[in-house]
Design an enzyme around this catalytic site. Sequence first.
Site, PDB file in Angstrom:
ATOM      1  CD  GLN A   1      -2.956  -1.168   0.404  1.00  0.00           C
ATOM      2  OE1 GLN A   1      -2.931  -0.356  -0.624  1.00  0.00           O
ATOM      3  NE2 GLN A   1      -3.437  -2.387   0.257  1.00  0.00           N
TER       4      GLN A   1
ATOM      5  CB  SER B   1      -0.623   4.393   3.389  1.00  0.00           C
ATOM      6  OG  SER B   1      -1.014   3.091   3.938  1.00  0.00           O
ATOM      7  NE  ARG B   2       7.406   2.138   3.914  1.00  0.00           N
ATOM      8  CZ  ARG B   2       7.917   1.245   2.982  1.00  0.00           C
ATOM      9  NH1 ARG B   2       7.775   1.584   1.652  1.00  0.00           N
ATOM     10  NH2 ARG B   2       8.656   0.309   3.226  1.00  0.00           N
ATOM     11  CG  LEU B   3      -0.578   2.102   7.363  1.00  0.00           C
ATOM     12  CD1 LEU B   3      -1.640   2.929   7.799  1.00  0.00           C
ATOM     13  CD2 LEU B   3       0.255   1.646   8.725  1.00  0.00           C
ATOM     14  CG  HIS B   4       3.163  -2.625   3.132  1.00  0.00           C
ATOM     15  ND1 HIS B   4       2.747  -1.605   2.075  1.00  0.00           N
ATOM     16  CD2 HIS B   4       4.270  -2.392   3.567  1.00  0.00           C
ATOM     17  CE1 HIS B   4       4.011  -1.241   1.783  1.00  0.00           C
ATOM     18  NE2 HIS B   4       4.831  -1.380   2.884  1.00  0.00           N
TER      19      HIS B   4
END
Length: 198
Positions: free
Chosen positions: A174, A176-179
Amino acid sequence: MDPEDLDRDPHVQFERWFADARAGGVAAPEQMALATASRAGIPSVRMVLLKGHDERGFVFFTNRSSRKGRELGENPHGAGAFYWEPPHRQVRIEGKVETISEDESSAYFQTRPRESRVSAWASPQSEPLRSRDELERLVADAERRFVDVEDVPLPPFWGGYRIVPSVIEFWQGQASRLHDRVRYERDGGSWHRERLAP
């Protein structure tokens, strides 16, 4: 990506993502980073090609006397990782590794180009060589050996392995790096799914 969005069977889910990678133009989606370890637990990793997948596991082929072959002989466990860009997805697998039958290995070996079959006989994989010339001499010797042989046979030191997974993890990147991460873990005869923190 929610765990409930994925198939209950991780093998079915892998096939879906693998097909998406192929359809999306990923170059060589069958490339898999394979990690093995010696009896002492010292790890090593290299790229191999996935040559088959079904509910039994993930199949690759190699020289059994290579470093990975020797390590699997000492410690029959391994891990594999696929990364596909796009669609910014990763799949990780972990499990026991078993050798596949000689019949299965031979059937696959016969699908390889003749030059690749001769090279399998010629290369002492993972062993030191004095020069490129030495390798080319080994190939020339193997070519002479099989000059009148139409179907170059399976070498006794070459064959397939199957990673029988106990864990399969799907990762969707993702911005946002909120994978999103979903791990399947074998629980007896079934699979348990859960979300992991990125």
